[in-house]
Design a protein around this motif. Structure first.
Motif, PDB file in Angstrom:
ATOM      1  N   LYS A   1      40.093 -14.880 -10.541  1.00  0.00           N
ATOM      2  CA  LYS A   1      39.237 -15.088  -9.340  1.00  0.00           C
ATOM      3  C   LYS A   1      37.736 -14.581  -9.914  1.00  0.00           C
ATOM      4  N   LEU A   2      36.849 -15.405  -9.250  1.00  0.00           N
ATOM      5  CA  LEU A   2      35.187 -14.885  -9.582  1.00  0.00           C
ATOM      6  C   LEU A   2      35.006 -13.724  -9.002  1.00  0.00           C
ATOM      7  N   PRO A   3      34.264 -12.593  -9.615  1.00  0.00           N
ATOM      8  CA  PRO A   3      33.576 -11.700  -8.885  1.00  0.00           C
ATOM      9  C   PRO A   3      32.827 -12.093  -7.627  1.00  0.00           C
ATOM     10  N   GLN A   4      32.877 -11.371  -6.668  1.00  0.00           N
ATOM     11  CA  GLN A   4      32.033 -11.731  -5.568  1.00  0.00           C
ATOM     12  C   GLN A   4      30.430 -11.693  -5.785  1.00  0.00           C
ATOM     13  N   LYS A   5      30.154 -10.934  -6.401  1.00  0.00           N
ATOM     14  CA  LYS A   5      28.767 -10.680  -7.219  1.00  0.00           C
ATOM     15  C   LYS A   5      28.359 -12.145  -7.758  1.00  0.00           C
ATOM     16  N   ILE A   6      29.199 -12.738  -8.424  1.00  0.00           N
ATOM     17  CA  ILE A   6      28.855 -13.705  -9.315  1.00  0.00           C
ATOM     18  C   ILE A   6      28.825 -15.088  -8.160  1.00  0.00           C
TER      19      ILE A   6
ATOM     20  N   ILE B   1      16.720 -32.050 -29.970  1.00  0.00           N
ATOM     21  CA  ILE B   1      16.977 -30.616 -29.240  1.00  0.00           C
ATOM     22  C   ILE B   1      17.664 -30.784 -28.094  1.00  0.00           C
ATOM     23  N   ILE B   2      18.565 -29.603 -27.870  1.00  0.00           N
ATOM     24  CA  ILE B   2      19.112 -29.429 -26.858  1.00  0.00           C
ATOM     25  C   ILE B   2      18.677 -28.160 -25.802  1.00  0.00           C
ATOM     26  N   PHE B   3      18.377 -28.437 -24.817  1.00  0.00           N
ATOM     27  CA  PHE B   3      18.194 -27.377 -23.790  1.00  0.00           C
ATOM     28  C   PHE B   3      19.491 -26.932 -23.055  1.00  0.00           C
ATOM     29  N   PHE B   4      19.650 -25.869 -23.033  1.00  0.00           N
ATOM     30  CA  PHE B   4      20.908 -25.373 -22.370  1.00  0.00           C
ATOM     31  C   PHE B   4      20.922 -24.055 -21.730  1.00  0.00           C
ATOM     32  N   ASP B   5      21.895 -23.976 -20.859  1.00  0.00           N
ATOM     33  CA  ASP B   5      21.912 -22.611 -19.830  1.00  0.00           C
ATOM     34  C   ASP B   5      23.522 -22.528 -19.248  1.00  0.00           C
ATOM     35  N   THR B   6      23.879 -21.393 -19.039  1.00  0.00           N
ATOM     36  CA  THR B   6      25.139 -21.058 -18.694  1.00  0.00           C
ATOM     37  C   THR B   6      25.218 -20.202 -17.685  1.00  0.00           C
ATOM     38  N   GLU B   7      26.301 -20.257 -16.862  1.00  0.00           N
ATOM     39  CA  GLU B   7      26.551 -19.153 -15.685  1.00  0.00           C
ATOM     40  C   GLU B   7      27.938 -18.948 -16.114  1.00  0.00           C
ATOM     41  N   THR B   8      27.953 -17.396 -16.136  1.00  0.00           N
ATOM     42  CA  THR B   8      29.013 -16.783 -16.738  1.00  0.00           C
ATOM     43  C   THR B   8      29.907 -15.982 -15.621  1.00  0.00           C
ATOM     44  N   THR B   9      31.249 -15.349 -15.624  1.00  0.00           N
ATOM     45  CA  THR B   9      31.868 -14.558 -15.114  1.00  0.00           C
ATOM     46  C   THR B   9      31.307 -13.008 -15.039  1.00  0.00           C
ATOM     47  N   GLY B  10      30.427 -12.519 -16.068  1.00  0.00           N
ATOM     48  CA  GLY B  10      29.842 -11.313 -16.438  1.00  0.00           C
ATOM     49  C   GLY B  10      28.805 -11.385 -17.425  1.00  0.00           C
ATOM     50  N   LEU B  11      28.777 -10.281 -18.023  1.00  0.00           N
ATOM     51  CA  LEU B  11      27.765  -9.971 -18.934  1.00  0.00           C
ATOM     52  C   LEU B  11      28.277  -9.800 -20.404  1.00  0.00           C
TER      53      LEU B  11
ATOM     54  N   GLN C   1      28.033 -14.512  -5.137  1.00  0.00           N
ATOM     55  CA  GLN C   1      26.695 -14.600  -4.450  1.00  0.00           C
ATOM     56  C   GLN C   1      25.518 -14.900  -5.014  1.00  0.00           C
ATOM     57  N   ILE C   2      25.351 -14.536  -6.521  1.00  0.00           N
ATOM     58  CA  ILE C   2      24.321 -14.718  -7.295  1.00  0.00           C
ATOM     59  C   ILE C   2      24.199 -16.433  -7.618  1.00  0.00           C
ATOM     60  N   THR C   3      25.262 -17.043  -7.819  1.00  0.00           N
ATOM     61  CA  THR C   3      25.129 -18.499  -8.204  1.00  0.00           C
ATOM     62  C   THR C   3      25.510 -19.566  -7.271  1.00  0.00           C
ATOM     63  N   GLY C   4      26.189 -19.219  -6.131  1.00  0.00           N
ATOM     64  CA  GLY C   4      26.617 -19.929  -5.187  1.00  0.00           C
ATOM     65  C   GLY C   4      27.835 -20.738  -5.725  1.00  0.00           C
ATOM     66  N   ILE C   5      28.447 -20.320  -6.881  1.00  0.00           N
ATOM     67  CA  ILE C   5      29.559 -20.963  -7.535  1.00  0.00           C
ATOM     68  C   ILE C   5      30.911 -20.149  -6.977  1.00  0.00           C
ATOM     69  N   THR C   6      31.957 -20.950  -6.222  1.00  0.00           N
ATOM     70  CA  THR C   6      33.022 -20.461  -5.815  1.00  0.00           C
ATOM     71  C   THR C   6      34.344 -20.795  -6.592  1.00  0.00           C
ATOM     72  N   ASP C   7      35.405 -20.301  -6.118  1.00  0.00           N
ATOM     73  CA  ASP C   7      36.865 -20.563  -6.951  1.00  0.00           C
ATOM     74  C   ASP C   7      36.865 -21.889  -6.570  1.00  0.00           C
TER      75      ASP C   7
ATOM     76  N   HIS D   1      19.610 -20.187 -11.075  1.00  0.00           N
ATOM     77  CA  HIS D   1      20.922 -19.382 -11.270  1.00  0.00           C
ATOM     78  C   HIS D   1      22.092 -20.366 -10.825  1.00  0.00           C
ATOM     79  N   ARG D   2      21.754 -21.765 -11.206  1.00  0.00           N
ATOM     80  CA  ARG D   2      22.536 -22.774 -11.408  1.00  0.00           C
ATOM     81  C   ARG D   2      22.095 -23.418 -12.673  1.00  0.00           C
TER      82      ARG D   2
END
Length: 229
Positions: free
Chosen positions: A46-51, A3-13, A53-59, A151-152
């Motif tokens: 460049k990452l959208p500013q909203k992303i 079994i692989i449990f997985f999750d992604t953070e993305t630049t948009g929807l 803000q949500i994830t804490g991930i920066t360029d 959100h990470r």
């Protein structure tokens, strides 16, 4: 069973035009964790500013610690072996992003890779068992689990693994009942199914939000006619 449990953070929807910026996986074999994986992925924009803000991930984080999408695709191809059960919360979203990433680098193999896997959406299970709302953090709170940095991707994946165990061994249900949700995705009938529709591998069924879930009307027990798949 793998079994692989997985999750992604993305630049948009939109999985066809947006990119994964963090991919996390926890691999479990015969009930034991045998490895975890957490990678940032470099992007060309460049990452959208909203992303951020949500994830804490920066360029800067992606530039300094990110690896190429090509390498991620290679890692996925090697890990997503036939028969593996892939588990995610709102799996349709993460599945779609993984598929499009694979298709960009392995256009002739992407369909075969994802079709040879099995898929389990814990959101579909949670909707049948819990009152609204049904986000991962709501399931963590419902089962009184330790809260994480939502959100990470790696933190969400760790929480997902704990939620899965609670769903499987919930004393109100048989442990085998969660298997009835494999390759069965519920969706909100108010909105169209987004991303790739992995038919006939996955059956998609309308699933409304329930304020008081009825144990006798769970999605997994609805009889599915062949022409409804």
């Amino acid at each position: 069973m793998k079994i692989i449990f997985f999750d992604t953070e993305t630049t948009g929807l939109n999985p066809a035009t947006c990119q994964i910026i963090e991919l996390a996986m926890i691999t479990v074999v015969d009930g034991e964790i045998v490895g975890d994986y957490d990678k940032f992925i470099r992007t060309n924009e460049k990452l959208p500013q909203k992303i951020t803000q949500i994830t804490g991930i920066t360029d800067e984080m992606l530039d300094e610690r990110g690896i190429s999408e090509e390498k991620i695709a290679e890692d996925l191809k090697n890990r997503l072996t036939p028969g593996t059960l892939m588990v995610a919360h709102n799996c349709q979203f993460d599945l779609s992003f993984v598929y499009y990433l694979l298709r960009r680098h392995y256009p002739d193999e992407a369909d075969e890779i994802v079709m040879n896997l099995d898929w389990l959406d814990t959101l579909t299970v949670v909707k049948d068992r819990m009152e609204y709302p049904h986000r991962l953090n709501n399931a963590v709170e419902h089962y009184e689990l330790e809260k994480v940095n939502f959100h990470r991707a790696i933190d969400d994946t760790r929480a997902l693994y704990e939620v899965y165990k609670k769903l499987k061994y919930d004393p109100l249900y048989s442990p085998d009942e969660i298997d009835l949700y494999i390759n069965l995705f519920g969706y909100n009938p108010k909105y169209p199914i987004s991303g790739i529709r992995l038919r006939p591998k996955i059956t998609y069924k309308p699933q409304r939000f329930h304020n008081f879930p009825d144990k006798n009307k769970r999605l997994s027990f609805e009889y599915i006619l062949p022409n409804q798949k």
